[in-house]
Design a protein around this motif. Sequence first.
Motif, PDB file in Angstrom:
ATOM      1  N   ILE A 111       0.742  -0.898   0.434  1.00 44.67           N
ATOM      2  CA  ILE A 111      -0.002  -0.088   0.240  1.00 44.67           C
ATOM      3  C   ILE A 111       0.629   1.178  -0.054  1.00 44.67           C
ATOM      4  O   ILE A 111       0.738   2.471  -1.334  1.00 44.67           O
ATOM      5  N   VAL A 112       1.817   1.261   0.779  1.00 44.87           N
ATOM      6  CA  VAL A 112       2.648   2.598   0.762  1.00 44.87           C
ATOM      7  C   VAL A 112       3.707   3.018  -0.103  1.00 44.87           C
ATOM      8  O   VAL A 112       4.134   3.510  -0.669  1.00 44.87           O
ATOM      9  N   GLY A 113       4.413   1.419  -0.546  1.00 41.58           N
ATOM     10  CA  GLY A 113       5.095   1.255  -2.070  1.00 41.58           C
ATOM     11  C   GLY A 113       4.275   2.087  -2.790  1.00 41.58           C
ATOM     12  O   GLY A 113       4.739   2.816  -4.007  1.00 41.58           O
ATOM     13  N   VAL A 114       3.394   1.618  -2.828  1.00 33.78           N
ATOM     14  CA  VAL A 114       2.567   2.232  -4.715  1.00 33.78           C
ATOM     15  C   VAL A 114       2.188   2.859  -4.615  1.00 33.78           C
ATOM     16  O   VAL A 114       2.152   4.175  -5.445  1.00 33.78           O
ATOM     17  N   SER A 115       1.852   3.785  -3.432  1.00 31.73           N
ATOM     18  CA  SER A 115       0.993   5.156  -3.093  1.00 31.73           C
ATOM     19  C   SER A 115       1.953   5.914  -2.816  1.00 31.73           C
ATOM     20  O   SER A 115       2.110   6.683  -4.114  1.00 31.73           O
ATOM     21  N   LEU A 116       3.387   6.521  -3.058  1.00 30.63           N
ATOM     22  CA  LEU A 116       4.183   6.261  -3.204  1.00 30.63           C
ATOM     23  C   LEU A 116       4.599   6.502  -4.373  1.00 30.63           C
ATOM     24  O   LEU A 116       5.238   7.962  -4.992  1.00 30.63           O
ATOM     25  N   GLY A 117       5.013   5.529  -5.203  1.00 30.38           N
ATOM     26  CA  GLY A 117       5.650   4.771  -7.040  1.00 30.38           C
ATOM     27  C   GLY A 117       4.817   6.133  -7.641  1.00 30.38           C
ATOM     28  O   GLY A 117       4.476   6.870  -8.436  1.00 30.38           O
ATOM     29  N   VAL A 118       3.008   5.554  -7.429  1.00 24.68           N
ATOM     30  CA  VAL A 118       2.321   6.702  -8.018  1.00 24.68           C
ATOM     31  C   VAL A 118       2.371   8.229  -8.286  1.00 24.68           C
ATOM     32  O   VAL A 118       2.305   8.543  -9.053  1.00 24.68           O
ATOM     33  N   ALA A 119       2.369   8.417  -6.716  1.00 29.97           N
ATOM     34  CA  ALA A 119       2.944  10.242  -6.106  1.00 29.97           C
ATOM     35  C   ALA A 119       3.672  10.611  -6.937  1.00 29.97           C
ATOM     36  O   ALA A 119       4.042  12.085  -7.870  1.00 29.97           O
ATOM     37  N   ALA A 120       4.899   9.809  -6.847  1.00 34.21           N
ATOM     38  CA  ALA A 120       5.923  10.524  -7.534  1.00 34.21           C
ATOM     39  C   ALA A 120       5.284  10.694  -9.006  1.00 34.21           C
ATOM     40  O   ALA A 120       6.393  11.195  -9.548  1.00 34.21           O
ATOM     41  N   ALA A 121       4.875   9.836  -9.479  1.00 35.02           N
ATOM     42  CA  ALA A 121       5.143   9.965 -11.265  1.00 35.02           C
ATOM     43  C   ALA A 121       4.146  11.154 -11.778  1.00 35.02           C
ATOM     44  O   ALA A 121       4.152  11.296 -12.429  1.00 35.02           O
ATOM     45  N   ILE A 122       2.777  10.702 -10.707  1.00 31.01           N
ATOM     46  CA  ILE A 122       1.916  12.207 -11.146  1.00 31.01           C
ATOM     47  C   ILE A 122       3.001  13.303 -11.296  1.00 31.01           C
ATOM     48  O   ILE A 122       3.109  14.200 -11.749  1.00 31.01           O
ATOM     49  N   TYR A 123       3.616  13.703 -10.084  1.00 31.13           N
ATOM     50  CA  TYR A 123       4.215  14.539  -9.753  1.00 31.13           C
ATOM     51  C   TYR A 123       5.615  14.831 -10.078  1.00 31.13           C
ATOM     52  O   TYR A 123       5.896  15.277  -9.264  1.00 31.13           O
ATOM     53  N   HIS A 124       5.439  14.328 -11.338  1.00 28.23           N
ATOM     54  CA  HIS A 124       6.932  14.267 -11.645  1.00 28.23           C
ATOM     55  C   HIS A 124       7.780  15.831 -11.397  1.00 28.23           C
ATOM     56  O   HIS A 124       7.404  16.527 -12.290  1.00 28.23           O
ATOM     57  N   ASN A 125       9.504  15.741 -10.788  1.00 28.40           N
ATOM     58  CA  ASN A 125      10.127  16.441 -10.866  1.00 28.40           C
ATOM     59  C   ASN A 125       9.697  17.768  -9.676  1.00 28.40           C
ATOM     60  O   ASN A 125       9.753  18.955  -9.997  1.00 28.40           O
ATOM     61  N   SER A 126       9.144  17.126  -9.172  1.00 27.86           N
ATOM     62  CA  SER A 126       7.758  18.568  -8.260  1.00 27.86           C
ATOM     63  C   SER A 126       8.836  17.698  -6.791  1.00 27.86           C
ATOM     64  O   SER A 126       9.709  16.818  -6.508  1.00 27.86           O
ATOM     65  N   TRP A 127       8.848  19.093  -5.675  1.00 27.71           N
ATOM     66  CA  TRP A 127       9.110  18.472  -4.124  1.00 27.71           C
ATOM     67  C   TRP A 127       8.158  16.969  -3.658  1.00 27.71           C
ATOM     68  O   TRP A 127       9.037  16.113  -2.719  1.00 27.71           O
ATOM     69  N   LEU A 128       6.795  17.166  -4.213  1.00 23.31           N
ATOM     70  CA  LEU A 128       5.966  15.514  -3.559  1.00 23.31           C
ATOM     71  C   LEU A 128       7.169  14.011  -4.375  1.00 23.31           C
ATOM     72  O   LEU A 128       7.433  13.843  -3.815  1.00 23.31           O
ATOM     73  N   ASP A 129       6.993  14.195  -5.591  1.00 25.03           N
ATOM     74  CA  ASP A 129       8.506  13.131  -6.013  1.00 25.03           C
ATOM     75  C   ASP A 129      10.124  13.235  -5.353  1.00 25.03           C
ATOM     76  O   ASP A 129      10.449  12.462  -5.253  1.00 25.03           O
ATOM     77  N   TYR A 130      10.529  14.413  -4.909  1.00 22.85           N
ATOM     78  CA  TYR A 130      11.931  14.071  -5.007  1.00 22.85           C
ATOM     79  C   TYR A 130      11.388  13.572  -3.129  1.00 22.85           C
ATOM     80  O   TYR A 130      12.506  12.752  -2.203  1.00 22.85           O
ATOM     81  N   LEU A 131      10.467  13.861  -1.988  1.00 23.97           N
ATOM     82  CA  LEU A 131      10.183  13.333  -1.021  1.00 23.97           C
ATOM     83  C   LEU A 131      10.083  11.656  -1.740  1.00 23.97           C
ATOM     84  O   LEU A 131      10.845  11.414  -0.386  1.00 23.97           O
ATOM     85  N   ALA A 132       9.313  11.756  -2.353  1.00 25.39           N
ATOM     86  CA  ALA A 132       8.921  10.201  -2.007  1.00 25.39           C
ATOM     87  C   ALA A 132      10.476   9.407  -3.050  1.00 25.39           C
ATOM     88  O   ALA A 132      10.511   8.253  -2.025  1.00 25.39           O
ATOM     89  N   VAL A 133      10.626   9.713  -3.459  1.00 25.04           N
ATOM     90  CA  VAL A 133      12.213   9.457  -4.036  1.00 25.04           C
ATOM     91  C   VAL A 133      13.275   9.155  -2.890  1.00 25.04           C
ATOM     92  O   VAL A 133      13.829   8.556  -2.720  1.00 25.04           O
ATOM     93  N   GLY A 134      13.091  10.174  -2.262  1.00 30.03           N
ATOM     94  CA  GLY A 134      14.196  10.857  -0.581  1.00 30.03           C
ATOM     95  C   GLY A 134      13.860   9.657   0.648  1.00 30.03           C
ATOM     96  O   GLY A 134      14.631   8.204   0.612  1.00 30.03           O
ATOM     97  N   ILE A 135      12.757   9.221   0.506  1.00 25.07           N
ATOM     98  CA  ILE A 135      12.320   7.944   0.969  1.00 25.07           C
ATOM     99  C   ILE A 135      13.026   6.380   0.987  1.00 25.07           C
ATOM    100  O   ILE A 135      13.238   6.128   1.785  1.00 25.07           O
ATOM    101  N   SER A 136      12.181   6.393  -0.413  1.00 25.55           N
ATOM    102  CA  SER A 136      12.832   5.141  -1.109  1.00 25.55           C
ATOM    103  C   SER A 136      14.296   4.933  -1.256  1.00 25.55           C
ATOM    104  O   SER A 136      14.540   3.511  -0.313  1.00 25.55           O
ATOM    105  N   ILE A 137      15.233   5.662  -1.041  1.00 25.73           N
ATOM    106  CA  ILE A 137      16.560   6.054  -1.120  1.00 25.73           C
ATOM    107  C   ILE A 137      16.895   5.132   0.298  1.00 25.73           C
ATOM    108  O   ILE A 137      17.903   4.652   0.616  1.00 25.73           O
ATOM    109  N   GLY A 138      16.344   6.286   1.293  1.00 29.20           N
ATOM    110  CA  GLY A 138      16.139   6.247   2.366  1.00 29.20           C
ATOM    111  C   GLY A 138      16.318   4.718   2.964  1.00 29.20           C
ATOM    112  O   GLY A 138      17.403   3.927   3.813  1.00 29.20           O
TER     113      GLY A 138
END
Length: 307
Positions: A111-138
């Motif tokens: 649930i969390v992984g799919v939600s983060l991935g979808v949000a990051a893709a929809i708001y690509h190159n926005s602060w939400l995308d950077y936040l989701a990618v940062g959480i994933s990398i961490g």
Amino acid sequence: MLNYIIKRLAIAVPTILVLIVFSFLLMHAAPGGPFTSERAVPPEILANLEAKYGLDQPLYMQIWTYIKNVVFHFDFGPSFTYKDRTVNEIIAQGFPITLTYGSVAFVFAVIVGVSLGVAAAIYHNSWLDYLAVGISIGAQVLPNFVMAPILVLIFTLWLGWLPGGGWENGEVKFLIMPVIALSTSFMASIARIMRSSMLEVMNANHIRTARAKGLPTRQIIFRHALKPAMLPVVSYLGPAFVSMITGSVVIDMFFSTGGIGLFFVNAALNRDYSVMMGITILIGVLTILFNLVVDIIYAWIDPKIRY
């Protein structure tokens, strides 16, 4: 579809038999035995013990007897370490605990992984995308054997919010930290896969056509983009679920949940062949079963796979 399922099940049976034979041979090839320890056992007593458990028979006879008991009687035999318990009883005690927090961790990661991935893709190159990618990398660089002591240090020793171990019939407060520790790295992988797949689907021709027709963004995402974007994620879920079950070894060690992982570690250290074989077969069956389930879901999402 039915023929496909029957063929996969027909392949599963010889696969499990090969798993049993190879596991049996590898365990018997390892140095030491279930009755060897720092204190030497007299030869007469050792001979009696081996005769009692059938270890004095030729190896092919031991393998045949074991396969016959497992296939026809679902009997994994007695434990060499826990003298008054059978392997079936040990699995019946530990596996429901492991399955409980493993399943909750799996659902949480999806649930969390799919939600983060979808949000990051929809708001690509926005602060939400950077936040989701940062959480994933961490989260990706924090496997369960790192997350578990960190969670205990913060939420038990520093804040005192959660108990540092135990199970207590699966109460929520005893479930939170094992679930987080087990699901974190898998959640990160799902988010990363989902983001890449969603970005690719959102640039597909049928999505451009839907936008040109003036369909609402929500309808485009949930009706036209989400289903094909889930294909790479679905292919990852089968091995991920089995990895969560096998990864319970670390969780059981840190949080003393009483799951099956601790029994497996003790069996390996004590050369408890029957317990090791029972858990190995259980994990092998789960692997085959969930790969089959994933293939069925994959064919349901993409009808082309059926042909």
